[in-house]
Design a protein around this motif. Sequence first.
Motif, PDB file in Angstrom:
ATOM      1  N   GLU A 102       1.061  -1.174  -0.155  1.00  0.00           N
ATOM      2  CA  GLU A 102      -0.038  -0.013   0.064  1.00  0.00           C
ATOM      3  C   GLU A 102       0.870   1.133  -0.014  1.00  0.00           C
ATOM      4  O   GLU A 102       0.490   2.122  -0.689  1.00  0.00           O
ATOM      5  CB  GLU A 102      -1.067   0.026   1.311  1.00  0.00           C
ATOM      6  CG  GLU A 102      -2.204  -0.946   1.335  1.00  0.00           C
ATOM      7  CD  GLU A 102      -2.775  -0.959   2.535  1.00  0.00           C
ATOM      8  OE1 GLU A 102      -2.493  -0.342   3.255  1.00  0.00           O
ATOM      9  OE2 GLU A 102      -3.990  -1.762   2.511  1.00  0.00           O
ATOM     10  N   LYS A 103       2.038   1.117   0.666  1.00  0.00           N
ATOM     11  CA  LYS A 103       2.841   2.447   0.830  1.00  0.00           C
ATOM     12  C   LYS A 103       3.960   2.393  -0.395  1.00  0.00           C
ATOM     13  O   LYS A 103       4.400   3.591  -0.774  1.00  0.00           O
ATOM     14  CB  LYS A 103       3.889   2.320   2.048  1.00  0.00           C
ATOM     15  CG  LYS A 103       2.854   2.505   3.249  1.00  0.00           C
ATOM     16  CD  LYS A 103       3.488   2.387   4.305  1.00  0.00           C
ATOM     17  CE  LYS A 103       2.858   2.323   5.750  1.00  0.00           C
ATOM     18  NZ  LYS A 103       3.536   2.388   6.917  1.00  0.00           N
ATOM     19  N   LYS A 104       3.848   1.642  -1.303  1.00  0.00           N
ATOM     20  CA  LYS A 104       4.711   1.634  -2.474  1.00  0.00           C
ATOM     21  C   LYS A 104       4.283   2.740  -3.367  1.00  0.00           C
ATOM     22  O   LYS A 104       3.234   2.894  -3.910  1.00  0.00           O
ATOM     23  CB  LYS A 104       4.621   0.006  -3.392  1.00  0.00           C
ATOM     24  CG  LYS A 104       5.607  -0.108  -4.415  1.00  0.00           C
ATOM     25  CD  LYS A 104       5.352  -1.182  -5.222  1.00  0.00           C
ATOM     26  CE  LYS A 104       6.374  -1.367  -6.240  1.00  0.00           C
ATOM     27  NZ  LYS A 104       6.066  -2.447  -7.255  1.00  0.00           N
ATOM     28  N   ILE A 105       5.318   3.426  -3.774  1.00  0.00           N
ATOM     29  CA  ILE A 105       5.135   4.422  -4.528  1.00  0.00           C
ATOM     30  C   ILE A 105       5.129   4.187  -6.430  1.00  0.00           C
ATOM     31  O   ILE A 105       6.040   3.365  -6.741  1.00  0.00           O
ATOM     32  CB  ILE A 105       6.275   5.706  -4.587  1.00  0.00           C
ATOM     33  CG1 ILE A 105       6.349   6.077  -3.165  1.00  0.00           C
ATOM     34  CG2 ILE A 105       6.057   6.834  -5.524  1.00  0.00           C
ATOM     35  CD1 ILE A 105       5.192   6.907  -2.601  1.00  0.00           C
ATOM     36  N   VAL A 106       3.973   4.698  -6.870  1.00  0.00           N
ATOM     37  CA  VAL A 106       3.862   3.946  -8.149  1.00  0.00           C
ATOM     38  C   VAL A 106       3.735   5.421  -9.167  1.00  0.00           C
ATOM     39  O   VAL A 106       3.142   6.138  -8.712  1.00  0.00           O
ATOM     40  CB  VAL A 106       2.829   3.128  -8.463  1.00  0.00           C
ATOM     41  CG1 VAL A 106       2.510   3.025  -9.761  1.00  0.00           C
ATOM     42  CG2 VAL A 106       2.694   1.875  -7.743  1.00  0.00           C
ATOM     43  N   CYS A 107       4.492   5.527 -10.088  1.00  0.00           N
ATOM     44  CA  CYS A 107       4.519   6.760 -10.931  1.00  0.00           C
ATOM     45  C   CYS A 107       3.685   6.273 -12.372  1.00  0.00           C
ATOM     46  O   CYS A 107       3.983   5.412 -12.885  1.00  0.00           O
ATOM     47  CB  CYS A 107       5.856   7.063 -11.310  1.00  0.00           C
ATOM     48  SG  CYS A 107       6.801   7.845  -9.587  1.00  0.00           S
ATOM     49  N   ARG A 108       2.707   7.151 -12.868  1.00  0.00           N
ATOM     50  CA  ARG A 108       2.270   7.266 -14.253  1.00  0.00           C
ATOM     51  C   ARG A 108       2.547   8.440 -14.973  1.00  0.00           C
ATOM     52  O   ARG A 108       2.802   9.353 -14.514  1.00  0.00           O
ATOM     53  CB  ARG A 108       0.771   7.017 -14.031  1.00  0.00           C
ATOM     54  CG  ARG A 108       0.337   5.655 -13.125  1.00  0.00           C
ATOM     55  CD  ARG A 108      -1.056   5.504 -13.065  1.00  0.00           C
ATOM     56  NE  ARG A 108      -1.398   4.183 -12.411  1.00  0.00           N
ATOM     57  CZ  ARG A 108      -2.817   4.008 -12.088  1.00  0.00           C
ATOM     58  NH1 ARG A 108      -3.910   4.891 -12.523  1.00  0.00           N
ATOM     59  NH2 ARG A 108      -3.111   2.928 -11.453  1.00  0.00           N
ATOM     60  N   THR A 109       2.389   8.227 -16.203  1.00  0.00           N
ATOM     61  CA  THR A 109       2.685   9.530 -17.154  1.00  0.00           C
ATOM     62  C   THR A 109       1.188   9.877 -17.713  1.00  0.00           C
ATOM     63  O   THR A 109       0.458   8.827 -18.129  1.00  0.00           O
ATOM     64  CB  THR A 109       3.531   9.049 -18.144  1.00  0.00           C
ATOM     65  OG1 THR A 109       4.856   8.718 -17.425  1.00  0.00           O
ATOM     66  CG2 THR A 109       3.713  10.169 -19.157  1.00  0.00           C
ATOM     67  N   HIS A 110       0.842  10.907 -17.366  1.00  0.00           N
ATOM     68  CA  HIS A 110      -0.282  11.349 -18.019  1.00  0.00           C
ATOM     69  C   HIS A 110       0.019  12.440 -19.154  1.00  0.00           C
ATOM     70  O   HIS A 110       0.816  13.315 -19.058  1.00  0.00           O
ATOM     71  CB  HIS A 110      -1.276  12.071 -17.041  1.00  0.00           C
ATOM     72  CG  HIS A 110      -1.443  11.123 -15.876  1.00  0.00           C
ATOM     73  ND1 HIS A 110      -2.788  10.494 -15.977  1.00  0.00           N
ATOM     74  CD2 HIS A 110      -1.168  10.543 -14.686  1.00  0.00           C
ATOM     75  CE1 HIS A 110      -3.193   9.560 -14.856  1.00  0.00           C
ATOM     76  NE2 HIS A 110      -2.008   9.883 -14.299  1.00  0.00           N
ATOM     77  N   ARG A 111      -1.127  12.508 -20.240  1.00  0.00           N
ATOM     78  CA  ARG A 111      -0.882  13.372 -21.180  1.00  0.00           C
ATOM     79  C   ARG A 111      -1.659  14.753 -20.968  1.00  0.00           C
ATOM     80  O   ARG A 111      -2.815  14.547 -20.405  1.00  0.00           O
ATOM     81  CB  ARG A 111      -1.602  13.010 -22.444  1.00  0.00           C
ATOM     82  CG  ARG A 111      -0.742  11.851 -23.200  1.00  0.00           C
ATOM     83  CD  ARG A 111      -1.231  11.184 -24.369  1.00  0.00           C
ATOM     84  NE  ARG A 111      -0.574  10.136 -24.821  1.00  0.00           N
ATOM     85  CZ  ARG A 111       0.042   9.886 -26.060  1.00  0.00           C
ATOM     86  NH1 ARG A 111      -0.034  11.064 -26.986  1.00  0.00           N
ATOM     87  NH2 ARG A 111       0.559   9.155 -26.274  1.00  0.00           N
ATOM     88  N   VAL A 112      -1.146  15.664 -20.803  1.00  0.00           N
ATOM     89  CA  VAL A 112      -1.683  16.907 -20.447  1.00  0.00           C
ATOM     90  C   VAL A 112      -2.476  17.440 -21.800  1.00  0.00           C
ATOM     91  O   VAL A 112      -1.732  17.797 -22.705  1.00  0.00           O
ATOM     92  CB  VAL A 112      -0.933  17.875 -20.006  1.00  0.00           C
ATOM     93  CG1 VAL A 112      -1.434  19.226 -19.476  1.00  0.00           C
ATOM     94  CG2 VAL A 112      -0.183  17.203 -18.475  1.00  0.00           C
ATOM     95  N   LEU A 113      -3.614  18.143 -21.757  1.00  0.00           N
ATOM     96  CA  LEU A 113      -4.298  18.561 -22.873  1.00  0.00           C
ATOM     97  C   LEU A 113      -3.647  19.869 -23.254  1.00  0.00           C
ATOM     98  O   LEU A 113      -3.380  20.902 -22.305  1.00  0.00           O
ATOM     99  CB  LEU A 113      -5.667  18.941 -22.283  1.00  0.00           C
ATOM    100  CG  LEU A 113      -7.016  19.373 -23.441  1.00  0.00           C
ATOM    101  CD1 LEU A 113      -6.774  18.361 -24.780  1.00  0.00           C
ATOM    102  CD2 LEU A 113      -8.124  19.541 -22.946  1.00  0.00           C
TER     103      LEU A 113
ATOM    104  N   SER B  99      -0.665  20.178 -24.556  1.00  0.00           N
ATOM    105  CA  SER B  99       0.798  20.147 -24.586  1.00  0.00           C
ATOM    106  C   SER B  99       1.290  18.638 -24.917  1.00  0.00           C
ATOM    107  O   SER B  99       0.514  17.811 -24.988  1.00  0.00           O
ATOM    108  CB  SER B  99       1.072  20.159 -23.067  1.00  0.00           C
ATOM    109  OG  SER B  99       2.565  19.994 -22.751  1.00  0.00           O
ATOM    110  N   ARG B 100       2.464  18.791 -25.574  1.00  0.00           N
ATOM    111  CA  ARG B 100       2.964  17.588 -26.213  1.00  0.00           C
ATOM    112  C   ARG B 100       3.815  16.856 -25.145  1.00  0.00           C
ATOM    113  O   ARG B 100       4.331  15.952 -25.246  1.00  0.00           O
ATOM    114  CB  ARG B 100       3.740  17.794 -27.190  1.00  0.00           C
ATOM    115  CG  ARG B 100       2.948  18.320 -28.496  1.00  0.00           C
ATOM    116  CD  ARG B 100       4.010  18.058 -29.645  1.00  0.00           C
ATOM    117  NE  ARG B 100       3.986  19.529 -30.082  1.00  0.00           N
ATOM    118  CZ  ARG B 100       5.037  20.026 -31.117  1.00  0.00           C
ATOM    119  NH1 ARG B 100       5.629  19.049 -31.691  1.00  0.00           N
ATOM    120  NH2 ARG B 100       5.160  20.903 -31.597  1.00  0.00           N
TER     121      ARG B 100
END
Length: 80
Positions: A27-38, A40-41
């Motif tokens: 539960e405490k493990k850090i997970v990173c995700r990449t999101h596209r920003v409207l 912006s490239r």
Amino acid sequence: MMFSLLLSLAVVGDTVDKTVETDNAEEKKIVCRTHRVLGSRIPERVCRTSKQWARIDKSNKEELQNRSNYSRGTQNLNED
């Protein structure tokens, strides 16, 4: 006989404690995700704990279901 029973109970107790520790660590493990920003490239990297991502995913799923129900006209009109 009694010693082996106590030993087996101690082993089982150890296993349960390790499972709880593993769940807390997960539960405490850090997970990173990449999101596209409207507009912006350049994608944005967002890092949160697994528990936070699970809560966000659940909330998003419920919101999508609610919007889908509303668009089909199947929402419950008796709700406040």
